[in-house]
Write an enzyme that holds these catalytic residues in place. Structure first.
Site, mmCIF file in Angstrom:
data_model
loop_
_atom_site.group_PDB
_atom_site.id
_atom_site.type_symbol
_atom_site.label_atom_id
_atom_site.label_comp_id
_atom_site.label_asym_id
_atom_site.label_seq_id
_atom_site.Cartn_x
_atom_site.Cartn_y
_atom_site.Cartn_z
ATOM 1 N N ARG A 1 0.855 -1.188 0.000
ATOM 2 C CA ARG A 1 0.000 0.000 0.000
ATOM 3 C C ARG A 1 0.895 1.244 0.000
ATOM 4 O O ARG A 1 1.825 1.352 0.798
ATOM 5 C CB ARG A 1 -0.885 0.019 1.239
ATOM 6 C CG ARG A 1 -1.768 1.266 1.329
ATOM 7 C CD ARG A 1 -2.265 1.480 2.732
ATOM 8 N NE ARG A 1 -3.129 2.660 2.836
ATOM 9 C CZ ARG A 1 -3.263 3.378 3.924
ATOM 10 N NH1 ARG A 1 -2.603 3.066 5.022
ATOM 11 N NH2 ARG A 1 -4.069 4.432 3.943
ATOM 12 N N ASP B 1 -3.011 4.573 -2.932
ATOM 13 C CA ASP B 1 -4.355 4.979 -2.519
ATOM 14 C C ASP B 1 -4.916 6.041 -3.448
ATOM 15 O O ASP B 1 -6.135 6.234 -3.519
ATOM 16 C CB ASP B 1 -4.312 5.542 -1.087
ATOM 17 C CG ASP B 1 -4.816 4.547 -0.060
ATOM 18 O OD1 ASP B 1 -5.680 3.730 -0.407
ATOM 19 O OD2 ASP B 1 -4.351 4.594 1.090
ATOM 20 N N THR C 1 -13.113 7.411 18.858
ATOM 21 C CA THR C 1 -14.550 7.604 19.086
ATOM 22 C C THR C 1 -15.097 6.655 20.144
ATOM 23 O O THR C 1 -16.089 6.976 20.805
ATOM 24 C CB THR C 1 -15.349 7.418 17.789
ATOM 25 O OG1 THR C 1 -15.082 6.124 17.234
ATOM 26 C CG2 THR C 1 -14.996 8.498 16.769
ATOM 27 N N GLU D 1 -8.244 -3.529 3.007
ATOM 28 C CA GLU D 1 -7.293 -3.007 2.031
ATOM 29 C C GLU D 1 -6.342 -4.088 1.537
ATOM 30 O O GLU D 1 -5.891 -4.051 0.390
ATOM 31 C CB GLU D 1 -6.515 -1.848 2.647
ATOM 32 C CG GLU D 1 -7.355 -0.609 2.874
ATOM 33 C CD GLU D 1 -6.688 0.409 3.791
ATOM 34 O OE1 GLU D 1 -6.751 1.606 3.486
ATOM 35 O OE2 GLU D 1 -6.116 -0.007 4.816
ATOM 36 N N HIS E 1 -15.154 6.735 4.375
ATOM 37 C CA HIS E 1 -14.120 5.979 5.089
ATOM 38 C C HIS E 1 -13.807 6.758 6.356
ATOM 39 O O HIS E 1 -13.186 7.830 6.309
ATOM 40 C CB HIS E 1 -12.862 5.826 4.233
ATOM 41 C CG HIS E 1 -11.742 5.125 4.951
ATOM 42 N ND1 HIS E 1 -11.403 3.816 4.693
ATOM 43 C CD2 HIS E 1 -10.896 5.548 5.918
ATOM 44 C CE1 HIS E 1 -10.399 3.471 5.482
ATOM 45 N NE2 HIS E 1 -10.082 4.510 6.246
ATOM 46 N N LEU E 2 -14.262 6.226 7.478
ATOM 47 C CA LEU E 2 -14.098 6.920 8.759
ATOM 48 C C LEU E 2 -13.214 6.080 9.671
ATOM 49 O O LEU E 2 -13.567 4.954 10.033
ATOM 50 C CB LEU E 2 -15.463 7.153 9.422
ATOM 51 C CG LEU E 2 -16.513 7.837 8.551
ATOM 52 C CD1 LEU E 2 -17.817 7.992 9.320
ATOM 53 C CD2 LEU E 2 -16.022 9.188 8.034
ATOM 54 N N GLY E 3 -12.059 6.628 10.018
ATOM 55 C CA GLY E 3 -11.132 5.927 10.899
ATOM 56 C C GLY E 3 -10.146 6.932 11.458
ATOM 57 O O GLY E 3 -10.471 8.095 11.666
#
Length: 370
Positions: free
Chosen positions: A67, A124, A261, A356, A184-186
């Site tokens: 990646r 990406d 979170t 991924e 894409h939430l991280g």
């Protein structure tokens, strides 16, 4: 026989190694620590030296996929590695300083550990390489844009490619027919409009700092405010960079409580509630903006660690999007990819686990086979 692919997925604060054949994971190692370039070769060698599930107790790697967060203009599609490619990518390392330097160190370590097999960089940014001109162009002086290659690149492309493919399967429709928005939430977070299988807009731009607030990164803020902070001895350039990349986002909003979170949802502190409210507000705003690139909204897809595993955030985001026909999800976390919206919902809400490594393996195989 399809070769075994070693995938190397390095984040800003994690390292994941997988051995994959035909879409099946044979072995995995996941570390929630920043990749250590000095120990990278040993880490890879130890991972490869463990017992596999093959009949002879060993696994022979035929291909390595890496990646790459930012390929810049040097790598706009999955590309087989050589010294020239690596040198070109180094020219863009300062655009993603948390990601690219450790990733390149891992590439070099893996090439030393496995010198006789192809290594493929899977950027990406590739999923967004075909952004329409209007979406890719910054309203800056043309001389700057030409001289410095200023444009919107977009990120999280591997995640979006996998999420698009998986959502299409769940919806029972070809990806080439779908108009949808994916979030894409991280630790890093972004939103992407996907039209007929292609990215047509995304919230991240020239660097992974733009867009929605993230765990510790600010996301988009007023550039005039940043200029003001840099004048009058208020902040140095290094102080500003460190604050935007390491002390902002959820961490900054919660007054240093946490950038996670899960901690914020469990906390009774008002600052934690503020952080979650601002995050949901900004994500919902980006989703609504992304729909202006579509003829209709066939689905909203959540992925990333927060998108997959934080139903409170999904619920809060969807409640802000009633104007688009979205309703709050009726299901919490799932054991597998699927729908969290009610059956027959006008706009289905889908959750897809971030995989991924599977997309890296798929793209690396396609690159060498082409």
């Amino acid at each position: 026989m399809t070769p075994v692919v070693l995938t190397v997925v390095a984040g800003s604060s994690s390292l994941r190694l997988h051995l994959i054949r035909d879409g099946r994971v044979l072995r995995v190692e996941h570390s929630e620590r920043s990749p250590d370039p000095a120990a990278a070769e040993r880490t890879i060698a130890e991972f490869l030296g463990r017992t596999g599930d093959e009949e002879d107790g060993r696994v022979t790697v035929g291909l390595v996929g890496h990646r790459l967060v930012h390929g810049g203009d040097a790598v706009v599609a999955p590309t087989v590695v050589d010294d020239g490619v690596l040198q070109a990518v180094r020219g863009f390392a300062d655009l993603a300083p948390l990601h690219v330097p450790p990733a390149l160190a891992l590439v070099e370590a893996a090439r030393r550990a496995l010198p006789s097999v192809p290594h493929v960089l899977c950027p990406d940014t590739a999923f967004h390489a075909g952004l329409p001109v209007a979406a890719a162009t910054y309203p800056l002086p043309s001389e700057w844009r030409r001289r410095y290659g200023l444009r919107r690149f977009g990120f999280h492309g591997l995640s979006y490619a996998h999420a698009t493919r998986t959502a299409a399967q769940l919806l029972g429709r070809p990806a080439g027919e779908l108009h949808m928005v994916a979030a894409h939430l991280g630790g890093g977070a972004s939103v992407c409009a996907v039209r007929e299988g292609r990215s047509v807009d995304t919230s991240m731009g020239f660097t992974p700092l733009e867009g929605v607030p993230m765990s510790k990164r600010s996301g988009s803020v007023d550039p005039g405010m940043l200029l003001w902070l840099l004048t009058g001895s208020r902040l140095s350039l290094d102080e500003l960079r460190d604050g935007l990349e390491h002390a902002s986002g959820l961490l900054g909003l919660s007054d240093g409580l946490s950038g996670d979170t899960r901690d914020l949802v469990a906390s009774p502190e008002p600052a934690a509630a503020l952080a979650l409210e601002v995050f949901a507000h900004r994500v919902a705003r980006e989703i609504a903006a992304a729909t202006t690139n579509l003829d209709r909204l066939d689905a909203l897809v959540f992925t990333g660690e927060i998108g997959w595993d934080q139903p409170e955030v999904r619920d809060d985001v969807c409640r802000r999007l009633a104007l688009l026909g979205l309703e709050p999800p009726v299901r919490g976390n799932l054991d597998a990819d699927g729908f969290v919206s009610a059956p027959g919902a006008r706009v289905p809400v889908v959750v897809v686990e971030t995989r991924e490594e599977l997309q890296v393996a798929r793209e690396a195989l396609a690159a060498v086979n082409s």
